[in-house]
Design a protein around this motif. Structure first.
Motif, PDB file in Angstrom:
ATOM      1  N   PHE A 112     -68.748 -39.794  51.221  1.00  0.00           N
ATOM      2  CA  PHE A 112     -67.794 -39.052  50.414  1.00  0.00           C
ATOM      3  C   PHE A 112     -68.429 -38.548  49.124  1.00  0.00           C
ATOM      4  CE2 PHE A 112     -63.899 -38.256  47.922  1.00  0.00           C
ATOM      5  CZ  PHE A 112     -63.287 -37.396  48.822  1.00  0.00           C
ATOM      6  N   ALA A 113     -69.321 -39.303  48.527  1.00  0.00           N
ATOM      7  CA  ALA A 113     -70.029 -38.839  47.327  1.00  0.00           C
ATOM      8  C   ALA A 113     -70.859 -37.592  47.658  1.00  0.00           C
ATOM      9  CB  ALA A 113     -70.905 -39.946  46.759  1.00  0.00           C
ATOM     10  N   ARG A 114     -71.540 -37.588  48.801  1.00  0.00           N
ATOM     11  CA  ARG A 114     -72.299 -36.397  49.220  1.00  0.00           C
ATOM     12  C   ARG A 114     -71.354 -35.219  49.454  1.00  0.00           C
ATOM     13  NH1 ARG A 114     -74.777 -40.154  52.309  1.00  0.00           N
ATOM     14  NH2 ARG A 114     -73.737 -39.454  54.200  1.00  0.00           N
ATOM     15  N   TYR A 115     -70.228 -35.482  50.100  1.00  0.00           N
ATOM     16  CA  TYR A 115     -69.224 -34.441  50.344  1.00  0.00           C
ATOM     17  C   TYR A 115     -68.767 -33.835  49.015  1.00  0.00           C
ATOM     18  CZ  TYR A 115     -64.616 -32.466  51.210  1.00  0.00           C
ATOM     19  OH  TYR A 115     -63.524 -31.633  51.225  1.00  0.00           O
ATOM     20  N   MET A 116     -68.469 -34.676  48.042  1.00  0.00           N
ATOM     21  CA  MET A 116     -68.021 -34.197  46.742  1.00  0.00           C
ATOM     22  C   MET A 116     -69.078 -33.291  46.102  1.00  0.00           C
ATOM     23  SD  MET A 116     -66.389 -37.767  45.338  1.00  0.00           S
ATOM     24  CE  MET A 116     -66.141 -37.211  43.662  1.00  0.00           C
ATOM     25  N   ARG A 117     -70.330 -33.729  46.122  1.00  0.00           N
ATOM     26  CA  ARG A 117     -71.408 -32.939  45.505  1.00  0.00           C
ATOM     27  C   ARG A 117     -71.599 -31.599  46.206  1.00  0.00           C
ATOM     28  NH1 ARG A 117     -73.645 -38.087  45.462  1.00  0.00           N
ATOM     29  NH2 ARG A 117     -74.963 -37.620  47.262  1.00  0.00           N
ATOM     30  N   SER A 118     -71.385 -31.572  47.524  1.00  0.00           N
ATOM     31  CA  SER A 118     -71.576 -30.319  48.254  1.00  0.00           C
ATOM     32  C   SER A 118     -70.362 -29.393  48.156  1.00  0.00           C
ATOM     33  CB  SER A 118     -71.910 -30.599  49.714  1.00  0.00           C
ATOM     34  OG  SER A 118     -70.808 -31.174  50.372  1.00  0.00           O
ATOM     35  N   SER A 119     -69.200 -29.925  47.751  1.00  0.00           N
ATOM     36  CA  SER A 119     -67.996 -29.104  47.694  1.00  0.00           C
ATOM     37  C   SER A 119     -67.865 -28.326  46.395  1.00  0.00           C
ATOM     38  CB  SER A 119     -66.745 -29.962  47.904  1.00  0.00           C
ATOM     39  OG  SER A 119     -66.537 -30.810  46.794  1.00  0.00           O
ATOM     40  N   ASN A 120     -68.382 -28.881  45.309  1.00  0.00           N
ATOM     41  CA  ASN A 120     -68.208 -28.234  44.011  1.00  0.00           C
ATOM     42  C   ASN A 120     -69.127 -28.893  42.999  1.00  0.00           C
ATOM     43  OD1 ASN A 120     -66.980 -26.336  42.351  1.00  0.00           O
ATOM     44  ND2 ASN A 120     -64.917 -27.024  42.808  1.00  0.00           N
TER      45      ASN A 120
END
Length: 141
Positions: A109-117
């Protein structure tokens, strides 16, 4: 500071997407700030809106006497500072999780957050929505 388009431009984008899809009328599914935009679109374009499915929707993100549960301006400033400092890290997730999340899921989820915005873009976007209040529009939908 990141430049974020105004709310009206995002609302207009919904019509552009419907046009690109060849859709004259649609049920719009939206969550969070997207729900706010979907409501504004439905009010401005009722003939193009067959219905709304709103998830985690709020008519305003700011404290008012009618929304005493909403954060104050100072709390939003603190949130924006936290986003700029911790977005996409376990420190941010620790603020919002119960602590009962699998470690691999936290990393994903941390990677997802960084890639989303990016942190600055998200804080700027959030600051844009904080001042938006659609309570007066709701009866027209």
């Amino acid at each position: 500071m990141h430049d974020v388009q105004d709310v009206d431009a995002y609302v207009d984008d919904i019509g552009v997407i419907l046009d690109a899809a060849g859709s004259e009328r649609a049920v719009i599914v939206a969550s969070g700030e997207g729900a706010l935009l979907a409501c504004l679109f439905a009010a401005a374009h009722p003939s193009r809106t067959a219905g709304l499915v709103l998830i985690d929707a709020f008519p305003t993100y700011s404290w008012t006497p009618e929304t005493p549960w909403a954060p104050t301006a100072e709390q939003w400033r603190e949130t924006a500072a936290g986003i700029r400092e911790h977005w996409g890290t376990r420190a941010w997730l620790a603020r919002t999780s119960s602590g009962q999340v699998d470690e691999a899921e936290l990393d994903w989820f941390a990677r997802y957050m960084r890639s989303s915005n990016t942190p600055g873009a998200l804080a700027a976007e959030m600051e844009r929505y904080v001042g938006t209040d659609i309570r007066s529009v709701l009866p027209t939908i």
